[in-house]
Design a protein around this motif. Structure first.
Motif, short mmCIF file in Angstrom:
data_model
loop_
_atom_site.label_atom_id
_atom_site.label_comp_id
_atom_site.label_asym_id
_atom_site.label_seq_id
_atom_site.Cartn_x
_atom_site.Cartn_y
_atom_site.Cartn_z
N SER A 240 3.13 -4.56 -0.46
CA SER A 240 2.28 -4.23 -1.61
C SER A 240 1.43 -5.43 -2.00
O SER A 240 0.31 -5.27 -2.48
CB SER A 240 3.11 -3.75 -2.80
OG SER A 240 4.07 -4.73 -3.15
N ASN A 241 1.98 -6.61 -1.79
CA ASN A 241 1.25 -7.85 -2.05
C ASN A 241 1.50 -8.82 -0.91
O ASN A 241 2.61 -8.89 -0.39
CB ASN A 241 1.71 -8.50 -3.36
CG ASN A 241 1.23 -7.76 -4.57
OD1 ASN A 241 0.08 -7.85 -4.95
ND2 ASN A 241 2.12 -6.98 -5.16
N VAL B 107 -8.06 -5.86 -2.15
CA VAL B 107 -7.05 -4.81 -1.97
C VAL B 107 -7.46 -3.98 -0.76
O VAL B 107 -8.60 -3.50 -0.68
CB VAL B 107 -6.93 -3.92 -3.22
CG1 VAL B 107 -5.96 -2.77 -2.95
CG2 VAL B 107 -6.46 -4.74 -4.42
N GLY C 32 -2.17 0.74 -1.66
CA GLY C 32 -2.91 -0.47 -1.31
C GLY C 32 -2.03 -1.68 -1.10
O GLY C 32 -0.89 -1.75 -1.56
N THR C 33 -2.59 -2.65 -0.37
CA THR C 33 -1.99 -3.98 -0.21
C THR C 33 -2.96 -4.99 -0.82
O THR C 33 -4.12 -5.05 -0.40
CB THR C 33 -1.75 -4.34 1.26
OG1 THR C 33 -0.75 -3.49 1.81
CG2 THR C 33 -1.31 -5.79 1.39
N ARG C 34 -2.47 -5.76 -1.78
CA ARG C 34 -3.32 -6.79 -2.38
C ARG C 34 -3.13 -8.07 -1.56
O ARG C 34 -2.04 -8.64 -1.55
CB ARG C 34 -2.96 -7.04 -3.83
CG ARG C 34 -3.89 -8.05 -4.52
CD ARG C 34 -3.52 -8.25 -5.98
NE ARG C 34 -3.56 -7.02 -6.74
CZ ARG C 34 -4.65 -6.47 -7.25
NH1 ARG C 34 -5.83 -7.05 -7.06
NH2 ARG C 34 -4.57 -5.35 -7.94
N GLY D 279 -6.47 -0.74 -10.37
CA GLY D 279 -6.97 -1.31 -9.15
C GLY D 279 -6.17 -1.02 -7.91
O GLY D 279 -6.25 -1.74 -6.93
N ARG D 280 -5.38 0.05 -7.90
CA ARG D 280 -4.59 0.36 -6.71
C ARG D 280 -5.04 1.70 -6.12
O ARG D 280 -6.21 1.92 -5.98
CB ARG D 280 -3.10 0.32 -7.06
CG ARG D 280 -2.64 -1.04 -7.56
CD ARG D 280 -3.03 -2.19 -6.63
NE ARG D 280 -2.22 -2.24 -5.45
CZ ARG D 280 -1.21 -3.08 -5.28
NH1 ARG D 280 -0.86 -3.92 -6.23
NH2 ARG D 280 -0.53 -3.09 -4.14
N GLY D 281 -4.12 2.57 -5.74
CA GLY D 281 -4.47 3.78 -5.00
C GLY D 281 -5.35 4.72 -5.78
O GLY D 281 -5.28 4.83 -6.99
#
Lengths: 115, 109
Positions: A9-10, A89, A109-111, B40-42
């Motif tokens: 994730s990060n 991201v 997402g991957t930050r 700010g994600r999916g």
């Protein structure tokens, strides 16, 4: 059923290092997309797969970026010699097929942070 | 590159008010979609409107499309604090989505 998952994730890395980002699409979805989203911007297309093959990689910014999907399911986005400008991201999405009218289902997402 | 622009860039309203966001795009399209993004994600798909449609509804959402002006609007009626998010329009371009720059919506209780 399970949605699109992304790991990690990060990710924090140092400039010049190599990173791999993983995407698990929804089971049975044949099309898989990668996007990159910088702070305050909308997602920007990188590459999409139809099955195992990259159908369109026109969004990859340079040859440091590469993605694979060897068995038509999981995909890995690989970034070599990371630069601070790669911080963003990275989003993955899948669709049952590549028809343009298909809703895209996004992962969390991957930050990526490059120090 | 971004296909379109949303305006306003940011919108702050009170609960119960309506929120309208606009999207302009540059090229011909087959369809236009609206997505929502928290923190700010999916992204979550909200609604899709085809190029031959002018208006579409889904719950508290109403989307219009004017292909002659290359523009679309998203209306959220009777907004709630939980509607606080960023909203993006996206157009299809050769089987991939091209997103606008987004509108950040803040709904205060």
């Amino acid at each position: 059923g399970a949605g699109v998952s992304q790991t990690p994730s990060n990710k924090v890395t140092e400039k010049g290092k190599y990173v791999e980002l993983r995407c698990d699409p929804i089971s049975g979805h044949t099309a898989l997309y990668w996007y990159r989203q910088s702070l305050g911007q909308g997602p920007e297309f990188l590459i999409y797969f139809q099955g195992t093959g990259a159908a369109d990689d026109s969004g990859l910014p340079n040859d440091r970026f590469f993605a694979v999907r060897p068995e038509g399911s999981v995909s890995t986005l690989k970034i070599q010699r990371t630069e601070r400008g790669d911080s963003a991201v990275y989003l993955c999405a899948s669709t049952p097929q590549a028809a343009s009218t298909d809703t895209q289902y996004f992962g969390p997402g991957t930050r990526l942070t490059v120090l | 590159s971004q296909q379109g622009e949303e305006d306003p860039q940011a919108l702050s309203i009170q609960e119960g008010e309506n929120a309208t966001m606009n999207c302009s795009y540059k090229t011909s399209i087959n369809n236009l979609q609206w997505y929502r993004q928290n923190s700010g994600r999916g992204l979550v798909h909200l609604i899709l409107i085809r190029s031959n449609e002018r208006e579409k509804h889904s719950g508290r959402l109403r989307v219009t499309l004017d292909t002659s002006k290359k523009s679309s609007s998203l209306l959220i009626t009777a907004s709630r604090a939980a509607d606080t998010a960023s909203y993006f329009c996206a157009t299809d371009r050769f089987q991939k989505l091209v997103f606008g720059t987004g509108t950040r919506l803040l709904v205060s209780p």
